[in-house]
Scaffold this motif. Structure first.
Motif: not given
Length: 194
Positions: A21-23, A140-144, A159-161
């Motif tokens: 899920g990360a970039t 921090v904002g961002g896509e999530h 967990g992944w985030r």
């Protein structure tokens, strides 16, 4: 349950862990990786990203970790430096069974897919981690950051985030990548945070 056939993936061994899920942004200039990108685009398929255990990102093929993440190219451009710039996104985890090297120096891996994470909700002992993640994303904002509230109750996603945002060493991220249970990942992070 049917066992999925192993797959051969071209690898990008990196000094970074790509999480599901990360970039990740990459600059590509070596011929072997340009060839890999070309194949991925032409055949509409992804590649593998593994943490380097021994060696470097350039030059001789490095020794990768036994677990990695399938990656898809989301975007590409030529930078002002004349190099190919990629944005890749992590997908499914895999375990490296064997590796071999192509004539052009590209590392190939025969991989076995890891099971998908279950759609489990956060357990009560991990509820604070969902709140911590929400506060971090507010900062921090961002896509999530605009994720629906229900996501903050999903054990795997939280967990992944967190693994993506917490100031962890790459060896710690790799340890999380190798765990099959999302609750065990959250336990590990809770221990590190304490």
């Amino acid at each position: 349950m049917l066992r999925e056939a192993p797959l051969t993936l071209g690898l990008f061994p990196l000094h970074s862990v790509l999480l599901p899920g990360a970039t990740l942004s990459l600059r590509v200039f070596e011929r072997r990786y340009l060839d890999l990108v070309s194949e991925c685009m032409r055949e509409s398929r992804g590649c593998g990203v593994c943490l380097i255990l021994i060696g470097d990102e350039v030059g001789m093929p490095a020794t990768p970790a036994k677990y990695g993440t399938h990656a898809r190219i989301e975007d590409f451009t030529t930078g002002t430096d004349g190099l190919l710039h990629l944005r890749i996104r992590g997908g499914r985890r895999f375990r490296v069974a064997t590796t071999h090297v192509r004539d052009n120096g590209l590392l190939l891996a025969d991989v076995d897919w890891c099971e998908y994470d279950p759609d489990d909700e956060l357990r009560p002992e991990h509820a604070t981690l969902g709140i911590v993640l929400q506060h971090m994303l507010d900062q921090v904002g961002g896509e999530h950051a605009k994720a629906p509230p229900a996501r903050f109750d999903e054990a795997s996603w939280v967990g992944w985030r967190l693994a993506e945002l917490l100031p962890l060493q790459e060896s710690q991220r790799q340890a999380l990548l190798q765990l099959d249970d999302p609750h065990a990942r959250l336990d590990r992070m809770l221990h590190w945070i304490d």
